[in-house]
Write an enzyme that holds these catalytic residues in place. Structure first.
Site, PDB file in Angstrom:
ATOM      1  N   CYS A   2       0.837  -1.188   0.000  1.00 22.08           N
ATOM      2  CA  CYS A   2       0.000   0.000   0.000  1.00 22.08           C
ATOM      3  C   CYS A   2       0.876   1.242   0.000  1.00 22.08           C
ATOM      4  O   CYS A   2       2.091   1.158   0.176  1.00 22.08           O
ATOM      5  CB  CYS A   2      -0.921   0.008   1.218  1.00 22.08           C
ATOM      6  SG  CYS A   2      -2.040  -1.413   1.286  1.00 22.08           S
ATOM      7  N   GLY A  28      -1.163   0.812  -5.019  1.00 25.16           N
ATOM      8  CA  GLY A  28      -2.480   0.260  -4.726  1.00 25.16           C
ATOM      9  C   GLY A  28      -3.566   0.957  -5.505  1.00 25.16           C
ATOM     10  O   GLY A  28      -3.648   2.183  -5.489  1.00 25.16           O
ATOM     11  N   ASN A 101       1.000   0.232   5.767  1.00 21.49           N
ATOM     12  CA  ASN A 101       1.507  -0.536   4.634  1.00 21.49           C
ATOM     13  C   ASN A 101       2.267  -1.731   5.180  1.00 21.49           C
ATOM     14  O   ASN A 101       3.177  -1.578   5.994  1.00 21.49           O
ATOM     15  CB  ASN A 101       2.438   0.332   3.774  1.00 21.49           C
ATOM     16  CG  ASN A 101       3.115  -0.468   2.668  1.00 21.49           C
ATOM     17  OD1 ASN A 101       2.541  -1.410   2.129  1.00 21.49           O
ATOM     18  ND2 ASN A 101       4.338  -0.095   2.334  1.00 21.49           N
ATOM     19  N   GLY A 102       1.901  -2.924   4.754  1.00 19.22           N
ATOM     20  CA  GLY A 102       2.578  -4.133   5.219  1.00 19.22           C
ATOM     21  C   GLY A 102       1.582  -5.215   5.568  1.00 19.22           C
ATOM     22  O   GLY A 102       0.446  -5.222   5.081  1.00 19.22           O
ATOM     23  N   TYR A 257      10.385  -4.580  -8.317  1.00 21.53           N
ATOM     24  CA  TYR A 257       9.087  -4.369  -8.965  1.00 21.53           C
ATOM     25  C   TYR A 257       8.220  -3.289  -8.345  1.00 21.53           C
ATOM     26  O   TYR A 257       7.616  -2.483  -9.042  1.00 21.53           O
ATOM     27  CB  TYR A 257       8.315  -5.697  -8.957  1.00 21.53           C
ATOM     28  CG  TYR A 257       6.907  -5.623  -9.506  1.00 21.53           C
ATOM     29  CD1 TYR A 257       6.678  -5.562 -10.876  1.00 21.53           C
ATOM     30  CD2 TYR A 257       5.804  -5.633  -8.654  1.00 21.53           C
ATOM     31  CE1 TYR A 257       5.383  -5.503 -11.383  1.00 21.53           C
ATOM     32  CE2 TYR A 257       4.508  -5.577  -9.155  1.00 21.53           C
ATOM     33  CZ  TYR A 257       4.301  -5.506 -10.525  1.00 21.53           C
ATOM     34  OH  TYR A 257       3.036  -5.443 -11.018  1.00 21.53           O
TER      35      TYR A 257
END
Length: 509
Positions: A2, A28, A101-102, A257
């Site tokens: 995210c 996201g 995020n995670g 990526y």
């Protein structure tokens, strides 16, 4: 994977947060949310969809206040219903909103503890809501009417002792300021910056530095693993290390990526790391296949372009753009269902036949996850007239599921899981397949900052740096991430939405 952002400004921050979220949209596309604070009032807007779709003029006008946080989401834990959109809110203590995020790896145990010991209710399946309630409980235990920086950092220290996994967090304490902290291994990225205005300095915290530079903020630095930063509403900055033995082991897949190439993460340029990936992969080809007959190097847009360009230079062959990308199709490796992914590949890419006809082409991608995309692309190259189609991956074989915030499929759906390179080559239909070596990938990234020598490479080597990942956990993960499980979940979600629509119609009548 995210994107999170928080700003303490000298004027309304709604537009700046919106702009930052658009820069972080690659992290996201499932949902987006912004919450701002004006005095002791919060103003929240969140929903499913892209940033441009979630926020209209009428929403932006209501998001008043000089401090705020924002979030863009793709689903890893929880469902993709709008109830899972962030930021989340709890009213006690003080009124706290949080974006994360995670992925926490002990969510189930935490949720049980929160209910039985902390007497708090969790309303969604999101680990972010669990994390928010853990922090809120620990801050409430400080017992202060007005929280001081020492109280906030003490609460963060207690959070670190309770939660496991990967987390980069931004929270806003209503009327007081913004807090950000990073897990003890620094798996997920977070940084902060400053810009000076006539009214004084403004501060911004973000997942990636590109959001800072895009809005005119100067990057100060990344948060260290286990470190927290608290920026009060009047612009005072406080930082503190909140764990006893931090160890920087960032996720290497950010460089492969996830991150934008114009970002700098932990002092490492993502762009230059990808250049070095291309160099090292070309060196492997020259070492192991010196008599190759490659005519042209063609990247699979977009992430592999940087590595492919450097490969072509090193191999002394032509670099060409052989595929045109439709930018309105989402990332295929997280799409549910094999047929949907195959269809999306054909919709997303179109081959330029002149670059393929009669040539031996080396296609380069950043990584191979399920193999669906590269299989379709190799077939497209052959249909466009390629003589031979070779395939190179800038990353090693992805053999293990990710547990730290990337919604990779179950292990059984990873094409490299339990297979040799030769077997994978046959499955994807290539004439030859070349993978990056893990050591070369680590070297390509660490050369950008010698102080970062260790990474989370769990998708490649199965070593989960935060620990406590056993076969039982991976089995539960597989049951929730398989295509069959997602298909069932999507059907149930669709039925729930239909039921809600019927209920709303009855109420309206």
């Amino acid at each position: 994977m995210c994107g999170i952002v928080g700003i303490v400004g000298r004027s309304y921050v709604n537009q700046a947060i919106y702009d930052a979220l658009t820069v972080l949209q690659h992290r996201g596309q499932d949902a987006a949310g912004i919450v701002t604070c004006d005095g002791d009032r919060l103003f929240l807007r969140k929903d499913n969809g892209m940033v441009r779709d979630v926020f209209r003029n009428r929403h932006m006008r209501r998001l008043v206040g000089n401090i705020g946080i924002g979030h863009v989401r793709y689903p890893t834990a929880g469902s993709s219903s709008s109830a899972e959109a962030q930021p989340f809110y709890v009213n006690s203590p003080y009124g706290i909103t949080l974006a994360h995020n995670g992925n926490l790896t002990n969510t189930e145990q935490l949720a049980e503890d929160i209910f039985k010991a902390d007497l708090r209710h969790i309303n969604t399946t999101s680990d972010s809501e669990v994390l928010l309630n853990v922090f809120a409980h620990e801050l409430q235990m400080m017992g202060k009417l007005t929280p001081q920086p020492d109280d906030i950092f003490a609460a963060v220290s207690r959070v670190h002792k309770r939660v496991e996994g990967a987390y980069a967090v931004i929270a806003m304490i209503t009327g007081y300021g913004i807090l950000a902290f990073r897990d003890p291994h620094g798996i997920r990225p977070v940084c902060y910056g400053r810009r000076d205005t006539p009214n004084g300095p403004e501060y911004m915290v973000s997942s990636e530095s590109v959001a800072l530079s895009g809005l005119g903020f100067q990057l100060e630095r990344d948060l260290a693993p286990g470190e927290a930063i608290y920026i009060s509403a009047d612009g005072e900055v406080h930082t503190r290390q909140c764990v006893e033995a931090p160890a920087l082991q960032p996720c290497i897949f950010e460089h492969v990526y996830l991150a934008r190439p114009d970002s700098i993460i932990d002092g490492i340029s993502v762009y230059k790391a990808r250049l070095r990936m291309g160099e090292k992969l070309a060196d492997k080809i020259l070492r192991e296949w010196p008599d190759n007959d490659i005519d042209v190097v063609i990247p699979i847009p977009d992430t592999s372009r940087t590595a492919a360009l450097q490969m072509a230079n090193r191999l002394e062959v032509k670099y060409r753009e052989g595929f045109i990308k439709n930018r309105y199709i989402g990332r295929t490796f997280i799409m549910p269902g094999q047929q949907q992914r195959k269809k999306s590949v054909r919709q997303k890419l179109n081959a330029i036949e002149l670059e393929f006809q009669g040539k031996n082409v080396l296609l380069v991608d950043d990584s191979i996850v399920r193999g669906t995309t590269c299989n379709e692309i190799i077939q497209m190259a052959r249909e466009a007239g390629a003589n031979k189609v070779y395939f190179a991956s800038a990353a090693p074989p992805v053999k293990f599921p990710n547990v730290y915030g990337i919604d990779m499929p179950a292990a059984e759906e990873l094409i490299a899981h339990g297979r040799t390179v030769e077997e994978i080559c046959q499955l994807i239909g290539a004439d030859k397949l070349i993978y990056q070596d893990l050591k070369d990938l680590v070297d390509a990234c660490s050369e950008g900052n010698p102080n970062v020598s260790d990474f989370d490479c769990s998708v490649f080597d199965g070593k989960y740096v935060a620990g406590n990942i056993d076969e039982a956990y991976l089995d539960r993960l597989q049951s929730s991430r398989s295509d069959a499980a997602k298909h069932t979940s999507n059907k149930e979600r669709s039925q729930a939405l239909a039921d809600n629509e019927v209920m709303d119609l009855h109420n309206a009548s």
